[in-house]
Motif scaffolding. Structure first.
Motif, PDB file in Angstrom:
ATOM      1  N   TRP A   1     -44.212  -1.581 -34.499  1.00 18.49           N
ATOM      2  CA  TRP A   1     -42.840  -1.508 -33.976  1.00 18.49           C
ATOM      3  C   TRP A   1     -41.834  -1.281 -35.100  1.00 18.49           C
ATOM      4  N   THR A   2     -42.022  -2.000 -36.205  1.00 21.02           N
ATOM      5  CA  THR A   2     -41.122  -1.859 -37.350  1.00 21.02           C
ATOM      6  C   THR A   2     -41.177  -0.446 -37.912  1.00 21.02           C
ATOM      7  N   SER A   3     -42.385   0.115 -38.000  1.00 20.61           N
ATOM      8  CA  SER A   3     -42.548   1.462 -38.534  1.00 20.61           C
ATOM      9  C   SER A   3     -41.849   2.496 -37.648  1.00 20.61           C
ATOM     10  N   LEU A   4     -42.020   2.382 -36.346  1.00 23.20           N
ATOM     11  CA  LEU A   4     -41.393   3.324 -35.432  1.00 23.20           C
ATOM     12  C   LEU A   4     -39.872   3.158 -35.426  1.00 23.20           C
ATOM     13  N   SER A   5     -39.407   1.922 -35.515  1.00 24.36           N
ATOM     14  CA  SER A   5     -37.960   1.683 -35.583  1.00 24.36           C
ATOM     15  C   SER A   5     -37.378   2.316 -36.835  1.00 24.36           C
ATOM     16  N   HIS A   6     -38.100   2.186 -37.930  1.00 20.87           N
ATOM     17  CA  HIS A   6     -37.649   2.778 -39.191  1.00 20.87           C
ATOM     18  C   HIS A   6     -37.571   4.300 -39.061  1.00 20.87           C
ATOM     19  N   ARG A   7     -38.546   4.871 -38.363  1.00 23.49           N
ATOM     20  CA  ARG A   7     -38.565   6.317 -38.173  1.00 23.49           C
ATOM     21  C   ARG A   7     -37.359   6.785 -37.358  1.00 23.49           C
ATOM     22  N   VAL A   8     -37.058   6.041 -36.317  1.00 18.68           N
ATOM     23  CA  VAL A   8     -35.917   6.399 -35.478  1.00 18.68           C
ATOM     24  C   VAL A   8     -34.617   6.261 -36.259  1.00 18.68           C
ATOM     25  N   ARG A   9     -34.525   5.246 -37.093  1.00 16.77           N
ATOM     26  CA  ARG A   9     -33.318   5.088 -37.918  1.00 16.77           C
ATOM     27  C   ARG A   9     -33.142   6.269 -38.863  1.00 16.77           C
ATOM     28  N   HIS A  10     -34.245   6.830 -39.365  1.00 19.51           N
ATOM     29  CA  HIS A  10     -34.153   8.041 -40.194  1.00 19.51           C
ATOM     30  C   HIS A  10     -33.581   9.200 -39.379  1.00 19.51           C
ATOM     31  N   LEU A  11     -34.037   9.335 -38.152  1.00 19.01           N
ATOM     32  CA  LEU A  11     -33.498  10.381 -37.276  1.00 19.01           C
ATOM     33  C   LEU A  11     -32.007  10.182 -37.055  1.00 19.01           C
ATOM     34  N   GLU A  12     -31.623   8.937 -36.802  1.00 20.68           N
ATOM     35  CA  GLU A  12     -30.203   8.629 -36.561  1.00 20.68           C
ATOM     36  C   GLU A  12     -29.366   8.876 -37.810  1.00 20.68           C
ATOM     37  N   LYS A  13     -29.937   8.612 -38.972  1.00 18.74           N
ATOM     38  CA  LYS A  13     -29.220   8.873 -40.225  1.00 18.74           C
ATOM     39  C   LYS A  13     -29.005  10.378 -40.391  1.00 18.74           C
ATOM     40  N   TYR A  14     -30.022  11.131 -40.093  1.00 15.71           N
ATOM     41  CA  TYR A  14     -29.906  12.594 -40.151  1.00 15.71           C
ATOM     42  C   TYR A  14     -28.834  13.076 -39.181  1.00 15.71           C
ATOM     43  N   ALA A  15     -28.868  12.553 -37.952  1.00 19.71           N
ATOM     44  CA  ALA A  15     -27.878  12.951 -36.944  1.00 19.71           C
ATOM     45  C   ALA A  15     -26.463  12.581 -37.400  1.00 19.71           C
TER      46      ALA A  15
ATOM     47  N   ASP B   1     -42.609   0.241 -22.025  1.00 18.92           N
ATOM     48  CA  ASP B   1     -41.896  -0.987 -21.701  1.00 18.92           C
ATOM     49  C   ASP B   1     -40.439  -0.850 -22.138  1.00 18.92           C
ATOM     50  N   TYR B   2     -39.615  -1.817 -21.769  1.00 21.95           N
ATOM     51  CA  TYR B   2     -38.170  -1.659 -21.968  1.00 21.95           C
ATOM     52  C   TYR B   2     -37.776  -1.465 -23.435  1.00 21.95           C
ATOM     53  N   PRO B   3     -38.274  -2.282 -24.383  1.00 24.97           N
ATOM     54  CA  PRO B   3     -37.885  -2.051 -25.784  1.00 24.97           C
ATOM     55  C   PRO B   3     -38.275  -0.666 -26.281  1.00 24.97           C
ATOM     56  N   CYS B   4     -39.455  -0.199 -25.878  1.00 22.29           N
ATOM     57  CA  CYS B   4     -39.895   1.129 -26.305  1.00 22.29           C
ATOM     58  C   CYS B   4     -39.067   2.228 -25.637  1.00 22.29           C
ATOM     59  N   GLN B   5     -38.643   2.002 -24.393  1.00 17.74           N
ATOM     60  CA  GLN B   5     -37.747   2.949 -23.735  1.00 17.74           C
ATOM     61  C   GLN B   5     -36.449   3.099 -24.516  1.00 17.74           C
ATOM     62  N   ARG B   6     -35.887   1.975 -24.933  1.00 22.26           N
ATOM     63  CA  ARG B   6     -34.618   2.009 -25.678  1.00 22.26           C
ATOM     64  C   ARG B   6     -34.781   2.771 -26.996  1.00 22.26           C
ATOM     65  N   LEU B   7     -35.906   2.526 -27.673  1.00 24.58           N
ATOM     66  CA  LEU B   7     -36.130   3.175 -28.963  1.00 24.58           C
ATOM     67  C   LEU B   7     -36.308   4.683 -28.790  1.00 24.58           C
ATOM     68  N   LEU B   8     -37.039   5.089 -27.758  1.00 28.50           N
ATOM     69  CA  LEU B   8     -37.225   6.526 -27.504  1.00 28.50           C
ATOM     70  C   LEU B   8     -35.902   7.182 -27.151  1.00 28.50           C
ATOM     71  N   ARG B   9     -35.088   6.497 -26.366  1.00 26.87           N
ATOM     72  CA  ARG B   9     -33.787   7.062 -26.001  1.00 26.87           C
ATOM     73  C   ARG B   9     -32.914   7.275 -27.238  1.00 26.87           C
TER      74      ARG B   9
END
Length: 290
Positions: free
Chosen positions: A199-213, A114-122
């Motif tokens: 959703w919160t857990s996955l968002s947190h995971r993506v934020r870790h990736l973004e912090k690393y980047a 769905d759209y929110p999950c698409q944005r998070l994966l991107r």
């Protein structure tokens, strides 16, 4: 357009055999056909085109009517050229669809989310792309977690969970009525809370990736400056001599000392930025999804 607003790219299980992975990645339209349940139509085999000319030639031989032989051969040649053109495409398409159906759980299309999950994966894909494109990664300065292996696996794990979350979001929306009777809200709340927690857990995971980047990009900039400074460092004696020859004695010693200290200072900044990037990578692998 903001890259974060674009749909995510196709995600394929990084453990899939490279040849299969390349084939799947090269034909996204085939993957969509397989996902929609399209079946290979075996009744339209191009080889069936030879039936008519074959019958004409058999009939010509059986009846002795040679006039039927020429049209049969002519039609046969036309059919042969058409078969050569169609058969390769037919077999390739059939094979690719079957391969996509066999490996249906090994790839994730944007429309699977769905759209929110698409944005998070991107966002996760953009972060990984920034890391992999960095000079400090290519030169092996931050590969604390083996980026080439760990990061694609991280994106795959996130994508899998987002696909499941998207499906459960859709199911939840169909089951739970919009207008709940009074007093029934608490009965449905635990299910909504579970989806929100995922959703919160996955968002947190993506934020870790973004912090690393972010730390990698910062280290990359310092690394670029450091390489430039190294080129200048080779000419330090020339600059020191220039100052000694042109600046008053009381200023010359200070300027020469600044030149000597500058390279060490930038080197320290570079080492600190690399350490911060590695620290961010360490935080990323403390709680692996896999």
């Amino acid at each position: 357009m903001d890259p974060r607003a674009l749909p995510p790219r196709l995600v394929i299980d990084p453990t899939l055999h490279p040849e299969i992975s390349v084939e799947l990645r090269s034909s996204p339209h085939i993957l969509r056909m397989a996902r929609s349940g399209v079946r290979v139509d075996t009744t339209k085999n191009p080889a069936l085109l030879f039936v008519i000319p074959a019958l004409l030639m058999v009939l010509a031989v059986a009846t002795g009517v040679e006039e039927l032989l020429v049209p049969g051969v002519g039609i046969g040649l036309i059919v042969l050229f058409r078969w050569i053109a169609l058969d390769g495409t037919y077999r390739s398409t059939r094979r690719r669809i079957r391969s996509a159906q066999v490996h249906a759980n090994r790839f994730i299309l944007p429309e699977d989310l769905d759209y929110p999950c698409q944005r998070l994966l991107r966002r996760a894909q953009n972060a990984v792309e920034a890391i992999m494109a960095s000079r400090v990664h290519r030169d092996g300065l931050i590969d604390t977690i083996d980026n080439r292996v760990s990061l694609p696996e991280e994106v795959w794990q996130i994508a899998q969970r987002l696909r499941k979350l998207s499906a459960m979001h859709a199911e939840h929306g169909k089951i739970v009525p919009r207008d709940l009777p009074p007093g029934m809200e608490d009965a449905f709340k635990p299910y909504t809370t579970a989806l929100d927690a995922a959703w919160t857990s996955l968002s947190h995971r993506v934020r870790h990736l973004e912090k690393y980047a972010k730390q990698v990009v910062k280290a990359d900039k310092v690394y670029h400056a450091h390489r430039r400074l190294e080129a200048l460092a080779a000419k330090t004696p020339e600059y020191q001599q220039l100052i000694a020859d042109t600046v008053r004695d009381e200023l010359a010693h200070e300027r020469i000392r600044e030149l000597a200290d500058q390279a060490a200072h930038v080197r320290k900044l570079f080492e600190e930025s690399i350490a911060q990037a590695r620290l961010a990578a360490g935080e990323l692998i403390k709680t692996p999804l896999a």
